[in-house]
Write a protein that holds these residues in place. Structure first.
Motif, short mmCIF file in Angstrom:
data_model
loop_
_atom_site.label_atom_id
_atom_site.label_comp_id
_atom_site.label_asym_id
_atom_site.label_seq_id
_atom_site.Cartn_x
_atom_site.Cartn_y
_atom_site.Cartn_z
N ALA A 45 0.83 -1.22 0.00
CA ALA A 45 0.00 0.00 0.00
C ALA A 45 0.86 1.26 0.00
CB ALA A 45 -0.93 -0.01 1.21
N ALA A 46 2.14 1.10 0.31
CA ALA A 46 3.12 2.18 0.16
C ALA A 46 4.42 1.46 -0.13
CB ALA A 46 3.25 3.01 1.42
N TYR A 47 5.35 2.15 -0.80
CA TYR A 47 6.59 1.48 -1.17
C TYR A 47 7.80 2.22 -0.60
CZ TYR A 47 10.49 -0.36 -3.78
OH TYR A 47 11.71 -0.92 -4.10
N ILE A 48 8.67 1.48 0.09
CA ILE A 48 9.91 2.05 0.64
C ILE A 48 11.10 1.44 -0.10
CG2 ILE A 48 11.21 2.57 2.73
CD1 ILE A 48 8.84 1.98 4.39
N PRO A 49 11.80 2.24 -0.90
CA PRO A 49 12.99 1.71 -1.57
C PRO A 49 14.10 1.47 -0.55
CG PRO A 49 12.37 3.91 -2.43
CD PRO A 49 11.56 3.66 -1.19
N LYS A 50 15.19 0.86 -1.03
CA LYS A 50 16.32 0.60 -0.15
C LYS A 50 16.90 1.91 0.38
CE LYS A 50 20.62 -1.95 0.33
NZ LYS A 50 20.25 -2.63 1.58
N THR A 51 17.36 1.85 1.62
CA THR A 51 17.96 3.03 2.25
C THR A 51 19.10 3.60 1.41
OG1 THR A 51 17.43 2.16 4.43
CG2 THR A 51 19.14 3.85 4.32
N VAL A 52 19.10 4.93 1.27
CA VAL A 52 20.22 5.58 0.58
C VAL A 52 20.99 6.46 1.57
CG1 VAL A 52 19.26 5.50 -1.74
CG2 VAL A 52 18.70 7.44 -0.25
N THR A 53 22.26 6.69 1.22
CA THR A 53 23.14 7.49 2.07
C THR A 53 23.69 8.66 1.24
OG1 THR A 53 24.89 5.91 1.51
CG2 THR A 53 23.82 5.65 3.64
N LEU A 54 24.32 9.61 1.92
CA LEU A 54 24.83 10.80 1.25
C LEU A 54 25.80 10.41 0.13
CD1 LEU A 54 24.06 13.67 1.86
CD2 LEU A 54 25.97 13.84 3.45
N GLY A 77 25.26 -4.24 4.38
CA GLY A 77 26.07 -3.04 4.64
C GLY A 77 25.61 -1.80 3.90
N LEU A 78 24.30 -1.65 3.75
CA LEU A 78 23.72 -0.46 3.13
C LEU A 78 24.30 -0.15 1.75
CD1 LEU A 78 23.19 2.20 5.98
CD2 LEU A 78 21.49 0.76 4.86
N ALA A 79 24.53 -1.18 0.97
CA ALA A 79 24.98 -0.96 -0.41
C ALA A 79 23.95 -0.11 -1.13
CB ALA A 79 25.15 -2.30 -1.12
N ASN A 80 24.37 1.03 -1.68
CA ASN A 80 23.43 1.87 -2.43
C ASN A 80 24.21 2.86 -3.27
OD1 ASN A 80 22.98 4.92 -1.23
ND2 ASN A 80 23.78 3.54 0.33
N HIS A 81 23.55 3.43 -4.26
CA HIS A 81 24.28 4.30 -5.18
C HIS A 81 24.23 5.79 -4.79
CE1 HIS A 81 20.58 4.43 -8.11
NE2 HIS A 81 20.25 4.62 -6.90
N GLY A 82 23.82 6.06 -3.57
CA GLY A 82 23.89 7.43 -3.07
C GLY A 82 22.61 8.21 -3.35
N ILE A 83 22.36 9.21 -2.52
CA ILE A 83 21.08 9.92 -2.59
C ILE A 83 20.94 10.72 -3.89
CG2 ILE A 83 21.86 11.95 -1.27
CD1 ILE A 83 18.95 11.86 0.00
N GLU A 84 22.07 11.21 -4.42
CA GLU A 84 21.94 11.98 -5.67
C GLU A 84 21.45 11.12 -6.82
OE1 GLU A 84 25.12 14.63 -6.84
OE2 GLU A 84 25.39 15.17 -4.72
N CYS A 116 20.38 14.83 4.02
CA CYS A 116 19.58 13.98 3.11
C CYS A 116 18.10 14.42 3.11
CB CYS A 116 19.68 12.51 3.51
SG CYS A 116 21.29 11.77 3.15
N ALA A 117 17.58 14.72 4.28
CA ALA A 117 16.17 15.13 4.36
C ALA A 117 15.95 16.42 3.57
CB ALA A 117 15.76 15.31 5.82
N ALA A 118 16.94 17.32 3.65
CA ALA A 118 16.83 18.59 2.91
C ALA A 118 16.77 18.33 1.41
CB ALA A 118 18.01 19.49 3.25
N MET A 119 17.55 17.35 0.95
CA MET A 119 17.58 17.05 -0.49
C MET A 119 16.25 16.46 -0.98
SD MET A 119 21.47 15.53 -0.70
CE MET A 119 21.57 15.29 -2.47
N LEU A 120 15.52 15.85 -0.06
CA LEU A 120 14.26 15.20 -0.47
C LEU A 120 13.05 16.11 -0.25
CD1 LEU A 120 14.90 11.67 1.06
CD2 LEU A 120 14.94 12.26 -1.37
#
Lengths: 306, 262
Positions: A45-54, A77-84, A116-120
């Motif tokens: 009913a809502a979707y949360i993508p994988k956590t992103v970091t700066l 280990g929070l593998a992600n391609h970054g918030i940008e 991060c919150a500011a960017m979103l």
């Protein structure tokens, strides 16, 4: 009689209480494998993508997974391609989903949460923000920021100052008193708390008797941790005045029913989606169970165990 | 043929064949969609149907063969999940997601040298058939620990096969990579042979080294623990030349140059 499954999570009006746990269902990757099956009956009913970091993170060395009795140990280990990259590449693709998107962010220090919150904040595609203060796989000893109530409060304050969006703080069970940490998040401005993240754990190789995971320790999820999660949801929702998103081993509609009775407003499915990518399509069955208990709607079920 | 990503579906399929092949168990089930779509080297996420929570997750396994509506898997019962699948009887149901991942890519007319180690021989069956159907010359080197595992050589009838065992109980004594350099020379009028391999990591590392030394192209199918099989969990990564690679989505078949072998 049809049960009304709609629930309100702050400003979010959800068609039913079932959402996903961040990091367990990559809709952009799964899309390739599941295609229209996924979108015809999108289970959440809502979707949360994988956590992103700066900054982008490669994640921990493999092996990153080990199945245990009715559970799964991971050290991704929070593998992600970054918030940008998340903002420029992923967000517009997620916009086509039929449900609200809740972005999930994490930081190595409290200031990252504000940045991060500011960017979103200006992104219309983002309906709410989850502050993941509880990933156990960033440091060897699992020293997530969310182990410390004061740091949890500070991170929430900084995010709160940066955005007016609905703020969810995702908590770790690996603390002496989860109510204290939850209260600190709410004191810092959280609109909602989400619990639990994985439980600290490890596994040894049966032959070498050395740690299996490349990161040595990891986080345990799956049915094995359901009682731990249910207790945390029960205690926190009884003490605090904010809605609680419950998760930890939810595999069946009966589990979702119990989490809501324990006080959860919404329920997240995580590891069960690995077992079956459509496992989360449990809302109709949840409705049937609610009806069977003589309860008129999903929102009336919340906290009946208290 | 297209080795790309194909829509997959979670299916509950009835087991119609279950038999012992030496140390391994062979099971077949009815799954017309998978049989129709499967490309050699692709895999399935498979577990017993039902509500059992231990084992919890499906296991990734290479597709051994397809024949009209039937999909066949070869199982090495090494752990709880595989042992449970190996115990499946006729009429039992398995839950299956697939076909998944990037399979072997084959273009051109080069003679194919297939190298399989242990249960890694499994996906080479469908590969050998598909290559032969395209008119490619196929030769298999199949390596096993002992005679008990080597019984599975019978699954490759009709294919030119050399058997190597670590204890010398069947075929040549040694490792499956030992005779490989001797199979790689270019014959007059033919392209340089291409290697397709599946097996344990040390074997794949040896194949990669030999391919580099002898100047042959090589693709390897890699094994990893997986939770989802569809790119969600990021649990199955291996070290690639430019960072981590997901075995499920980027593989399981990789060109040897794309993998970091240190």
């Amino acid at each position: 009689m049809a049960v009304n499954l709609e629930i309100k999570l702050g400003p979010l009006e959800l068609a039913h209480p079932i959402i996903n746990a961040s990091g367990t269902f990559d809709v952009l990757a799964a899309d390739k494998a599941l295609e229209e099956d996924l979108f015809v009956s999108f289970p959440f009913a809502a979707y949360i993508p994988k956590t992103v970091t700066l900054q982008p993170r490669a994640g921990n060395p493999p092996p990153r997974l080990q199945e245990t009795a009715a559970g799964l140990l991971n050290s991704i280990g929070l593998a992600n391609h970054g918030i940008e990259a998340f903002i420029t590449e992923d967000l517009h693709r997620l916009e086509s989903l039929p449900v609200p998107v809740i972005a999930s962010i994490a930081g190595e220090e409290t200031e990252d949460y504000g940045r991060c919150a500011a960017m979103l904040d200006s992104r219309e595609e983002v309906a709410a923000i989850e502050l993941n203060v509880s990933c156990p796989n960033v440091e060897l000893d699992g020293r997530a920021l969310g182990l410390d109530p004061e740091k949890t409060r500070q991170a929430t304050v900084l995010a709160r100052q940066a955005t007016s969006k609905f703020l969810i703080v995702k908590l770790t069970p690996n603390v002496t008193d989860i109510i204290e940490v939850a209260a600190a998040a709410v004191d810092g401005g959280a609109d909602c708390v989400s619990l639990i993240n994985t439980v600290h754990g490890m596994a040894l190789d049966r032959y070498s008797l050395k740690p299996v995971l490349g990161h040595v320790t990891g986080g345990l999820s799956g049915p094995a941790i359901k009682p731990v999660a249910l207790r945390a949801v029960f205690l926190v929702s009884r003490e605090l005045d904010v809605p609680v998103i419950g998760m930890g081993g939810v595999t069946t509609a009966q589990d979702a029913l119990e989490f809501m009775a324990a006080g959860a407003t919404a329920v997240a499915v995580g590891t069960a989606s690995f077992r079956d990518p459509l496992a989360a399509a449990m809302a109709p069955e949840l409705g049937r169970l609610i009806n069977e208990h003589g309860i008129g709607s999903a929102s009336e079920l919340i906290g009946v165990a208290h | 043929m297209d080795a790309g990503l194909i829509p997959a579906e979670l299916l509950k399929c009835a087991v119609v064949e279950s038999r012992q092949v030496g140390a391994y168990r062979l099971i077949s089930f009815v799954a017309p969609q998978i049989a129709n779509l499967a490309h050699p080297g692709q895999f399935l996420m498979i577990r017993m149907s039902g509500n059992e929570l231990d084992p919890l997750l499906p296991r990734p396994m290479g597709i051994h063969n397809v024949e009209s509506d039937l999909v066949t898997m070869l199982i090495d019962p090494v752990g709880k999940g595989t042992a449970r699948l190996a115990a499946a009887g006729i009429g039992d149901r398995v839950s299956v997601l697939g076909p998944l991942g990037m399979g072997f890519r084959f273009e051109g007319e080069a003679p194919a040298v297939l190298v399989g180690g242990g249960i890694g021989i499994s996906p080479l069956k469908l590969l050998a058939r598909s290559l032969a159907a395209e008119g490619r010359e196929v030769r298999c080197l199949l390596g096993f620990r002992t005679r008990k595992e080597a019984v599975a050589t019978e699954l490759f009838s009709g294919v030119r096969t050399d058997v190597i065992t670590e204890d010398g109980s069947v075929g040549r004594l040694g490792l499956v990579s030992d005779p490989l350099p001797g199979c790689l020379a270019r014959e007059p009028g033919k392209p340089t042979p291409e290697i397709f391999a599946c097996g344990p990591s040390p074997m794949l590392a040896a194949v990669a080294r030999i391919a580099r030394e002898c100047g042959n192209a090589a693709q390897v199918s890699v094994e990893a623990h997986m939770a989802c099989g569809i790119g969600s969990c990021q649990g199955c990564v291996i070290r690639g030349a430019g960072g981590y690679l997901r075995v499920c989505n980027d593989g399981p078949v990789f060109d040897v140059e794309d993998i970091s072998w240190q």
